[in-house]
Design an enzyme around this catalytic site. Structure first.
Site, PDB file in Angstrom:
ATOM      1  N   LYS A  52       0.676  -1.186  -0.046  1.00  0.00           N
ATOM      2  CA  LYS A  52       0.151  -0.141   0.059  1.00  0.00           C
ATOM      3  C   LYS A  52       1.044   1.248   0.012  1.00  0.00           C
ATOM      4  O   LYS A  52       1.128   1.849   1.119  1.00  0.00           O
ATOM      5  CB  LYS A  52      -0.987  -0.046   1.374  1.00  0.00           C
ATOM      6  CG  LYS A  52      -2.028  -1.113   1.294  1.00  0.00           C
ATOM      7  CD  LYS A  52      -2.804  -1.063   2.629  1.00  0.00           C
ATOM      8  CE  LYS A  52      -3.724  -2.351   2.437  1.00  0.00           C
ATOM      9  NZ  LYS A  52      -4.486  -2.396   3.463  1.00  0.00           N
ATOM     10  N   GLU A  96      -3.294 -15.845   3.582  1.00  0.00           N
ATOM     11  CA  GLU A  96      -3.996 -15.113   4.611  1.00  0.00           C
ATOM     12  C   GLU A  96      -5.136 -15.960   5.182  1.00  0.00           C
ATOM     13  O   GLU A  96      -5.800 -16.671   4.202  1.00  0.00           O
ATOM     14  CB  GLU A  96      -4.477 -13.792   3.786  1.00  0.00           C
ATOM     15  CG  GLU A  96      -5.746 -13.198   4.550  1.00  0.00           C
ATOM     16  CD  GLU A  96      -6.301 -11.785   3.811  1.00  0.00           C
ATOM     17  OE1 GLU A  96      -5.626 -10.761   3.602  1.00  0.00           O
ATOM     18  OE2 GLU A  96      -7.277 -12.171   3.107  1.00  0.00           O
ATOM     19  N   ASP A 140      -5.710 -12.536   9.491  1.00  0.00           N
ATOM     20  CA  ASP A 140      -6.326 -11.218   9.001  1.00  0.00           C
ATOM     21  C   ASP A 140      -7.401 -10.710   9.941  1.00  0.00           C
ATOM     22  O   ASP A 140      -8.374 -11.430  10.160  1.00  0.00           O
ATOM     23  CB  ASP A 140      -6.960 -11.502   7.557  1.00  0.00           C
ATOM     24  CG  ASP A 140      -7.618 -10.032   6.768  1.00  0.00           C
ATOM     25  OD1 ASP A 140      -6.897  -9.047   7.177  1.00  0.00           O
ATOM     26  OD2 ASP A 140      -8.740 -10.434   6.217  1.00  0.00           O
TER      27      ASP A 140
END
Length: 281
Positions: free
Chosen positions: A136, A197, A218
């Site tokens: 990100k 995940e 997560d």
């Protein structure tokens, strides 16, 4: 990869300021200064933090081509205090003025990231857990921001989509399940680490059975993190992701997980306040 990116992003940033062409003569305001004018300037910080961005500054001046001598008072990763001099410039005044905003943009952004990372690292002191970044990032600044993370004391997760598997919810859905996704990953590229995940303890067990190298928990609640560490029992590395902030990271790090990843480090970037001051003639 980082060195190539420094050259490319500096070129793009300068061209952005100069109408799309890397030609200092297109800086109309700096043309108010005599072409052979020599001056000096100092860049200071108005805030405390961690410095990052030396090579970007040097590359700006290399590409502009003006004769400017840079004297450094800090290095990447240095702690800095308000009012502290970061570097001194002496040389062609036009070049210094053309370079001013581009150099400050790079340094204040990268130093801002390094500074924020250092705060998170400090909050994790006393644990063996390591702080990771994510993908990100601001577009076209991936390697720069990830370098800044290391200057602040953090570690890099994967750089992109090419250097490690990260099997997330949509990959699991599209490939037919956790076990199938991991099996195919290990067949296609056995040399790469496989991270998956998971959203609950059942999926955690599936990932362990399929021999995932790293398992990302997560958005787990705290009690589930504790259970996950016990269930895993070092059979894979564990990473926490989601609902992590400066107030929760210390508690989460103490659960015994190996990593905590925080997207905000390189997504919610707050620049450090810097200033360039010319010497009065």
């Amino acid at each position: 990869m980082l060195q190539d990116d420094i050259v490319a992003t500096v070129k793009m940033a300068l061209a952005e300021d100069l109408g799309g062409v890397l030609d200092p003569a297109l800086d109309v305001t700096s043309q108010l200064i005599d072409a052979d004018e020599i001056n000096e300037a100092t860049v200071i910080t108005r805030e405390a933090g961690v410095f990052c961005g030396k090579e970007w500054v040097e590359e700006v001046y290399r590409q502009l081509g003006g004769k400017v001598e840079i004297t450094w008072f800090v290095k990447d990763g240095s702690k800095i205090e308000p009012g502290e001099q970061l570097f001194h410039l002496k040389g062609n005044a036009r070049t210094m003025l053309t370079a001013e905003r581009t150099t400050l943009n790079f340094v204040q952004t990268l130093s801002g990231v390094a500074t924020e990372v250092s705060k998170y690292v400090k909050a994790m002191e006393g644990t063996t857990c390591r702080l990771l970044d994510t993908r990100k990032t601001l577009p076209c600044l991936r390697t720069a921001l990830k370098y800044a993370v290391t200057c602040g004391g953090g570690k890099n997760h994967r750089i992109g989509l090419f250097d490690m598997y990260l099997i997330k919810e949509n990959h699991i859905m599209a490939s037919g399940g956790i076990a199938k996704a991991i099996e195919r990953a290990k067949t296609n590229h056995p040399e790469l680490k496989v991270e998956v995940e998971v959203e609950n303890l059942d999926e955690l067990q599936q990932a362990l059975d399929a021999k995932a190298d790293i398992i990302m928990l997560d958005n787990f609640e705290y009690d589930m993190m504790i259970q996950a560490v016990a269930i895993t029992d070092h059979k894979a590395q564990l990473e926490i992701s989601g609902n992590v902030n400066i107030n929760t990271i210390g508690k989460f790090a103490a659960t015994g997980v190996d990593f905590i990843s925080v997207g905000a480090l390189t997504k919610n970037v707050t620049a450090l306040d810097l200033s360039m001051r010319f010497v009065k003639k």
